[in-house]
Motif scaffolding. Structure first.
Motif, short mmCIF file in Angstrom:
data_model
loop_
_atom_site.label_atom_id
_atom_site.label_comp_id
_atom_site.label_asym_id
_atom_site.label_seq_id
_atom_site.Cartn_x
_atom_site.Cartn_y
_atom_site.Cartn_z
N LYS A 190 -12.52 -65.64 20.47
CA LYS A 190 -12.09 -65.85 21.81
C LYS A 190 -11.67 -64.24 22.24
N LEU A 211 -19.97 -67.00 23.44
CA LEU A 211 -19.47 -68.40 23.41
C LEU A 211 -19.93 -69.29 24.46
N LYS A 212 -19.54 -70.46 24.30
CA LYS A 212 -20.04 -71.30 25.48
C LYS A 212 -21.51 -71.49 25.75
N THR A 213 -22.29 -70.82 24.86
CA THR A 213 -23.95 -71.01 25.24
C THR A 213 -24.26 -72.45 24.91
N ASP A 214 -25.14 -72.94 25.84
CA ASP A 214 -25.39 -74.31 25.77
C ASP A 214 -26.75 -74.46 24.91
N TYR A 252 -18.07 -83.01 17.04
CA TYR A 252 -18.27 -81.60 16.96
C TYR A 252 -18.87 -81.47 15.56
N HIS A 260 -18.31 -73.44 16.37
CA HIS A 260 -18.60 -75.01 16.45
C HIS A 260 -19.51 -75.25 17.29
N GLN A 285 -22.97 -77.35 22.46
CA GLN A 285 -22.33 -76.23 23.39
C GLN A 285 -21.79 -75.27 22.17
N THR A 324 -23.97 -64.62 19.30
CA THR A 324 -24.15 -65.38 20.52
C THR A 324 -23.03 -65.67 21.28
N ARG A 351 -20.35 -78.44 19.81
CA ARG A 351 -19.76 -79.76 20.55
C ARG A 351 -20.82 -80.40 21.09
N THR A 393 -19.10 -72.73 20.42
CA THR A 393 -17.96 -72.32 20.60
C THR A 393 -17.48 -71.73 19.60
N SER A 395 -15.08 -86.69 21.45
CA SER A 395 -14.96 -85.20 21.31
C SER A 395 -15.82 -84.92 19.77
#
Length: 437
Positions: A385, A416-419, A339, A182, A377, A414, A184, A379, A337
């Motif tokens: 996960k 996860l939670k990379t901005d 995305y 995703h 972001q 990549t 986001r 995800t 929210s």
């Protein structure tokens, strides 16, 4: 008998003993042995057999010599790899070939009890995915073998070795679908977003059956385009009911999604199995390599409802096309929210890489001001996960658009939670919302 002949005979006998018969007491493994289930990590190349040969029990009904079986595992480092295969042969004898890392070995198998056959030690040169290819060479019975798993051990095995480890939570199904990923998009502070605009481009060759390239996701639903079969593609817009169930028939009347209106040739119905609610879709053969525009409106209305309306525009169209407008009860909110995502909904194609680009994201506030969304972001879903699959990536392409990539067992991922941040665009969307259908 000369010395050379004697050496050749010894080598032949050694090979037959090591690879031709199961060793029930020693499989060549070290103490860190783990097992890679066929049911969650393998694909059959023969389309006529792929649905009936791979199940939660592993590989069964394997009878065609055209059915090559490929299993994927990711190692986080280089080193030695000890390999075995757990199988049985219902009747007769079979010869199988196992190929990985550019080398092949053959093994003769028989016996109706599941046992481990050692396949020797291999050298893994670098971190990343390897594929273990299993092929039937000959058989005297009706099928080659029933196979449950590959055993792996050695220097390359650690807690970051990635594969679908078990079927708890139906993860053989989810794992073979592959990781969903995703983007986001944070909404600027103080903005009540009534409209959400996004552009979607599927690169040529990435329009894989089972793909959903979801452009405009929001807290209560999603809107994007799919490849449903070799002959059908859809523009899909769905809104979840506030009542939590996977069975739409269980939704109370006062929590059902109401259809307000729909566009020409749009099909509407209920949906279930991943939450439930109202669904709409337009059969439309969009083309890879072209850019499509998506526009979504979320507007609170009377009696505790919010109306969600979706519009689609093809590159050769002069006007926006209405997909559908749904009213969601017990909801009073503007869009939140936001995305986009890329998912595969067909396990049979979870071994094929796909990609999508998202560009030019904007929101329009309730007072008519456009605000650009330049941040996202990256995800992933639970498959990502849990690190059951790590063939996922997202980032910036050509320094102007976001991209998502998944499936296909590529090596570089990549975190996860990379901005992510893309450069701002000079022009907001030129849309007269007052004249939309």
């Amino acid at each position: 008998m000369n010395v050379l002949n004697w050496i050749q005979i010894c080598l032949f006998l050694t090979t037959c003993m090591h690879f031709g018969t199961p060793d029930k007491t020693h499989t060549g493994h070290e103490a860190n042995l783990v097992r890679v289930p066929i049911g969650g990590n393998s694909w059959v190349t023969n389309e006529l057999e792929r649905d009936k040969t791979i199940s939660k029990d592993g590989l069964t009904n394997w009878s065609s010599p055209a059915s090559t079986v490929t299993t994927y595992v990711r190692f986080d480092k280089a080193g030695s790899l000890n390999l075995s295969i757990n199988l049985r042969v219902a009747d007769g004898k079979s010869r199988l070939r196992v190929t990985l890392l550019g080398q092949s070995k053959e093994v003769d198998v028989q016996g109706s009890t599941f046992v481990d056959y050692p396949l020797g030690q291999w050298s893994v040169a670098k971190a990343g995915y390897i594929k273990i290819v299993l092929q039937g060479i000959s058989k005297t019975g009706a099928t080659y073998a029933d196979v449950t798993n590959f055993g792996i051990s050695g220097e390359v095995i650690d807690e970051r070795t990635a594969f679908v480890r078990d079927n708890e939570g139906n993860f053989f199904y989810w794992g073979r679908r592959g990781p969903s990923v995703h983007l986001r998009y944070p909404i600027p502070d103080g903005v009540e977003a009534e409209w959400f605009y996004n552009e979607v481009t599927v690169p040529k060759g990435s329009d894989i059956i089972g793909s959903y390239y979801m452009a405009n996701g929001f807290g209560e639903g999603y809107f994007g385009m799919q490849v449903n079969s070799p002959t059908e593609r859809r523009i899909l817009f769905s809104v979840w009911s506030p009542f939590k169930t996977d069975n739409p028939s269980q939704i109370p009347d006062d929590q059902k999604i109401l259809l307000d209106r729909k566009g020409a040739d749009v099909v509407t119905n209920d949906f279930g199995n991943e939450g439930s609610g109202g669904q709409s879709y337009l059969r439309y053969n969009w083309v890879a390599g072209q850019t499509y525009k998506f526009l979504l409106r979320g507007q609170p209305v009377e009696n505790g409802y919010t109306t969600y309306t979706a519009y689609f525009r093809a590159p050769d169209a002069t006007n926006w096309q209405l997909i559908a407008s749904f009213k969601r009860p017990k909801t009073t909110t503007y869009l939140k929210s936001l995305y986009s995502f890329l998912e595969n909904f067909t396990p049979q194609t979870g071994n094929i890489q796909r990609e999508v680009d998202f560009s030019n994201q904007w929101v329009r506030s309730r007072d008519g001001q456009w605000q650009e969304l330049t941040k996202a972001q990256f995800t992933g879903d639970n498959t990502a996960k849990k690190a059951f699959r790590m063939d996922y990536a997202g980032g910036l392409k050509d320094n102007k658009r976001f991209f998502l990539r998944n499936c296909g067992f590529f090596d570089t991922y990549t975190p996860l939670k990379t901005d992510l941040t893309r450069p701002a665009q000079p022009q907001s969307p030129n849309i007269n919302v007052a004249v939309l259908p």
